[in-house]
Design a protein around this motif. Structure first.
Motif, PDB file in Angstrom:
ATOM      1  N   ILE A   3       0.770  -1.081  -0.034  1.00  0.00           N
ATOM      2  CA  ILE A   3      -0.026   0.007  -0.079  1.00  0.00           C
ATOM      3  C   ILE A   3       0.878   1.213  -0.034  1.00  0.00           C
ATOM      4  CG2 ILE A   3      -1.477   1.362   1.536  1.00  0.00           C
ATOM      5  CD1 ILE A   3      -2.970  -1.423   2.137  1.00  0.00           C
ATOM      6  N   SER A   4       1.966   1.256   0.763  1.00  0.00           N
ATOM      7  CA  SER A   4       2.871   2.255   0.878  1.00  0.00           C
ATOM      8  C   SER A   4       3.533   2.746  -0.747  1.00  0.00           C
ATOM      9  CB  SER A   4       3.763   2.154   1.568  1.00  0.00           C
ATOM     10  OG  SER A   4       4.853   1.077   1.348  1.00  0.00           O
ATOM     11  N   GLY A   5       3.370   1.861  -1.762  1.00  0.00           N
ATOM     12  CA  GLY A   5       4.145   2.216  -2.806  1.00  0.00           C
ATOM     13  C   GLY A   5       3.634   1.598  -4.165  1.00  0.00           C
ATOM     14  N   ALA A   6       2.710   0.712  -4.106  1.00  0.00           N
ATOM     15  CA  ALA A   6       2.479   0.020  -5.252  1.00  0.00           C
ATOM     16  C   ALA A   6       1.001   0.156  -5.593  1.00  0.00           C
ATOM     17  CB  ALA A   6       3.167  -1.234  -5.303  1.00  0.00           C
ATOM     18  N   MET A   7       0.150   0.864  -5.114  1.00  0.00           N
ATOM     19  CA  MET A   7      -1.318   0.884  -5.252  1.00  0.00           C
ATOM     20  C   MET A   7      -1.559   1.269  -6.808  1.00  0.00           C
ATOM     21  SD  MET A   7      -2.787  -0.500  -2.750  1.00  0.00           S
ATOM     22  CE  MET A   7      -4.134  -0.696  -3.722  1.00  0.00           C
ATOM     23  N   ASP A   8      -0.735   2.170  -7.175  1.00  0.00           N
ATOM     24  CA  ASP A   8      -0.901   2.275  -8.620  1.00  0.00           C
ATOM     25  C   ASP A   8      -0.777   1.319  -9.830  1.00  0.00           C
ATOM     26  OD1 ASP A   8      -1.993   4.976  -8.311  1.00  0.00           O
ATOM     27  OD2 ASP A   8       0.097   5.888  -8.297  1.00  0.00           O
ATOM     28  N   LEU A   9       0.372   0.300  -9.394  1.00  0.00           N
ATOM     29  CA  LEU A   9       0.585  -0.766 -10.169  1.00  0.00           C
ATOM     30  C   LEU A   9      -0.825  -1.760 -10.067  1.00  0.00           C
ATOM     31  CD1 LEU A   9       2.139  -2.963 -11.519  1.00  0.00           C
ATOM     32  CD2 LEU A   9       2.917  -3.795  -9.301  1.00  0.00           C
ATOM     33  N   ALA A  10      -1.545  -1.953  -8.897  1.00  0.00           N
ATOM     34  CA  ALA A  10      -2.696  -2.874  -8.603  1.00  0.00           C
ATOM     35  C   ALA A  10      -3.756  -2.245  -9.717  1.00  0.00           C
ATOM     36  CB  ALA A  10      -2.955  -2.741  -7.003  1.00  0.00           C
ATOM     37  N   ILE A  11      -4.153  -0.809  -9.603  1.00  0.00           N
ATOM     38  CA  ILE A  11      -4.972  -0.221 -10.379  1.00  0.00           C
ATOM     39  C   ILE A  11      -4.627  -0.454 -11.777  1.00  0.00           C
ATOM     40  CG2 ILE A  11      -6.042   2.011 -11.374  1.00  0.00           C
ATOM     41  CD1 ILE A  11      -5.498   3.318  -8.288  1.00  0.00           C
ATOM     42  N   ASP A  12      -3.398  -0.452 -12.491  1.00  0.00           N
ATOM     43  CA  ASP A  12      -3.095  -0.624 -13.563  1.00  0.00           C
ATOM     44  C   ASP A  12      -3.449  -1.978 -13.892  1.00  0.00           C
ATOM     45  OD1 ASP A  12      -2.063   1.908 -14.067  1.00  0.00           O
ATOM     46  OD2 ASP A  12       0.087   1.365 -14.094  1.00  0.00           O
ATOM     47  N   MET A  13      -3.101  -2.976 -13.033  1.00  0.00           N
ATOM     48  CA  MET A  13      -3.266  -4.446 -13.192  1.00  0.00           C
ATOM     49  C   MET A  13      -4.876  -4.796 -13.341  1.00  0.00           C
ATOM     50  SD  MET A  13      -0.625  -5.873 -14.111  1.00  0.00           S
ATOM     51  CE  MET A  13      -0.031  -4.180 -14.929  1.00  0.00           C
ATOM     52  N   ALA A  14      -5.656  -3.893 -12.442  1.00  0.00           N
ATOM     53  CA  ALA A  14      -7.163  -3.962 -12.643  1.00  0.00           C
ATOM     54  C   ALA A  14      -7.720  -3.698 -14.089  1.00  0.00           C
ATOM     55  CB  ALA A  14      -7.786  -3.354 -11.538  1.00  0.00           C
ATOM     56  N   VAL A  15      -7.221  -2.364 -14.625  1.00  0.00           N
ATOM     57  CA  VAL A  15      -7.310  -1.906 -15.679  1.00  0.00           C
ATOM     58  C   VAL A  15      -6.981  -2.806 -16.953  1.00  0.00           C
ATOM     59  CG1 VAL A  15      -6.646  -0.162 -17.597  1.00  0.00           C
ATOM     60  CG2 VAL A  15      -7.275   0.493 -15.260  1.00  0.00           C
ATOM     61  N   ALA A  16      -5.918  -3.617 -16.570  1.00  0.00           N
ATOM     62  CA  ALA A  16      -5.373  -4.708 -17.727  1.00  0.00           C
ATOM     63  C   ALA A  16      -6.439  -5.868 -17.630  1.00  0.00           C
ATOM     64  CB  ALA A  16      -4.009  -4.823 -17.347  1.00  0.00           C
ATOM     65  N   GLY A  17      -7.347  -6.006 -16.786  1.00  0.00           N
ATOM     66  CA  GLY A  17      -8.044  -7.080 -16.589  1.00  0.00           C
ATOM     67  C   GLY A  17      -7.717  -8.278 -15.745  1.00  0.00           C
ATOM     68  N   MET A  18      -6.916  -7.820 -14.759  1.00  0.00           N
ATOM     69  CA  MET A  18      -6.354  -8.926 -13.961  1.00  0.00           C
ATOM     70  C   MET A  18      -7.551  -9.427 -12.991  1.00  0.00           C
ATOM     71  SD  MET A  18      -2.858  -9.222 -11.516  1.00  0.00           S
ATOM     72  CE  MET A  18      -1.883  -9.379 -12.977  1.00  0.00           C
ATOM     73  N   GLY A  19      -8.277  -8.365 -12.473  1.00  0.00           N
ATOM     74  CA  GLY A  19      -9.263  -8.877 -11.410  1.00  0.00           C
ATOM     75  C   GLY A  19      -9.915  -7.676 -10.981  1.00  0.00           C
ATOM     76  N   ILE A  20     -10.613  -7.850  -9.707  1.00  0.00           N
ATOM     77  CA  ILE A  20     -11.558  -6.831  -9.116  1.00  0.00           C
ATOM     78  C   ILE A  20     -10.700  -6.052  -8.025  1.00  0.00           C
ATOM     79  CG2 ILE A  20     -13.407  -6.201  -7.448  1.00  0.00           C
ATOM     80  CD1 ILE A  20     -14.842  -8.495  -9.001  1.00  0.00           C
ATOM     81  N   ILE A  21     -10.432  -4.601  -7.788  1.00  0.00           N
ATOM     82  CA  ILE A  21      -9.913  -3.751  -7.148  1.00  0.00           C
ATOM     83  C   ILE A  21     -10.756  -3.170  -6.068  1.00  0.00           C
ATOM     84  CG2 ILE A  21      -9.739  -1.744  -8.468  1.00  0.00           C
ATOM     85  CD1 ILE A  21      -6.900  -1.435  -7.134  1.00  0.00           C
ATOM     86  N   GLY A  22     -10.281  -3.058  -4.785  1.00  0.00           N
ATOM     87  CA  GLY A  22     -11.006  -2.462  -3.876  1.00  0.00           C
ATOM     88  C   GLY A  22     -10.207  -1.351  -3.272  1.00  0.00           C
TER      89      GLY A  22
END
Length: 303
Positions: free
Chosen positions: A227-246
């Motif tokens: 959470i301290s540095g990679a949440m934007d990566l998780a958002i990018d992966m959600a946009v890429a279709g990897m899964g659901i983000i909260g």
């Protein structure tokens, strides 16, 4: 056993930076000079303050004990000197804030441009991290946290929106492939993208609420990020279709508005109170912090 104040300040800078090179850049001196300063202080005090290896620097037990008492004391000295700004027409100095990553990402960008324009002689330093810290020991003038994480003996001032929402979203392609959840329990059958705090704890459970019903879900999935540095990566992966983000709705909003992400279970998105700026009631309020307090209070009146 009187120690030189400059030597103590140098030791604290090295301990905070966990290295002589970074501390030297912050203080404007060479790493060699800092190393000699700390060695002189250790010799004077008769104890080793830092463990040194070729890759890292860490405080010893004695060093940690000194830091616990020294950091608040030096902060008080700085505040006392900064209080002389009251005799000037325009406050000067440095405002040091310790905030969660979400606050640095979502709240400060709407405040700092106006503040620095109003007070051009004040410099702002922001440390963004997801753990709870003693703001004085961390060398900060104030912290920003959500109400359940406020420290005792602190004065709290509302900052930013007073209500925020926890939202869930996924790429249209993912939902077309995996289906759109109709109930919170359906999330257990989906790939979810999760966050982890620096202390190792997961940002979990996800709490969903509708009317008087609250459901907490322990999501599972293929990706967990810091959470301290990679949440934007998780958002990018959600946009890429990897899964659901909260995540905070405000963090996801640009992607929702651009249709890169689609809302998931929006009727169940839960509200939570906005954050507070907090600072010690046991010390002088430095003029940069006093100016910032006045600024955010004025901003709230104008909303």
């Amino acid at each position: 056993m009187a120690a030189n104040l400059d030597d103590l300040t140098a030791f604290l800078a090295v301990a905070k930076a966990r290295g002589f090179r970074e501390a030297g850049r912050a203080l404007g001196v060479s790493p060699t000079t800092l190393s000699e300063t700390v060695r002189r202080l250790e010799a004077q005090l008769g104890v080793r303050l830092l463990h040194r290896t070729t890759r890292s620097v860490a405080p010893t037990e004695a060093g940690n004990r000194l830091i616990e008492r020294l950091a608040p004391a030096l902060s008080e000295v700085e505040a006392a000197l900064a209080s002389l700004n009251d005799l000037r027409d325009t406050p000067t100095g440095t405002l040091r804030l310790n905030v969660p990553v979400g606050v640095a990402r979502l709240i400060l960008p709407s405040l700092l441009p106006g503040f620095t324009a109003m007070y051009p002689d004040i410099q702002v330093e922001v440390a963004a991290e997801d753990t709870i810290v003693d703001v004085l020991a961390a060398g900060a003038d104030a912290g920003i946290r959500y109400d359940e994480k406020l420290e005792q003996d602190m004065i709290a001032v509302p900052i930013g929106p007073r209500v925020q929402r926890f939202a869930m979203a996924a790429a249209p392609a993912y939902l077309a492939r995996a289906g759109n959840p109709e109930h919170p329990t359906d999330l257990l059958q989906h790939k979810c993208l999760r966050g982890r705090f620096r202390n190792g704890a997961l940002f979990s459970p996800w709490e969903l609420e509708r009317d008087d019903e609250v459901i907490r879900i322990e999501p599972q999935g293929p990706l967990t990020v810091s959470i301290s540095g990679a949440m934007d990566l998780a958002i990018d992966m959600a946009v890429a279709g990897m899964g659901i983000i909260g995540l905070f709705e405000d963090w996801l909003r640009p992607h929702l508005d651009a249709n890169r992400l689609s809302p998931v279970l929006s009727a169940w998105w839960s509200d939570f109170p906005g954050p507070f700026l907090y600072y010690s009631n046991r010390r002088l309020v430095p003029p940069p912090l006093k100016a910032f307090l006045g600024f955010i209070k004025s901003a709230r009146r104008d909303q």
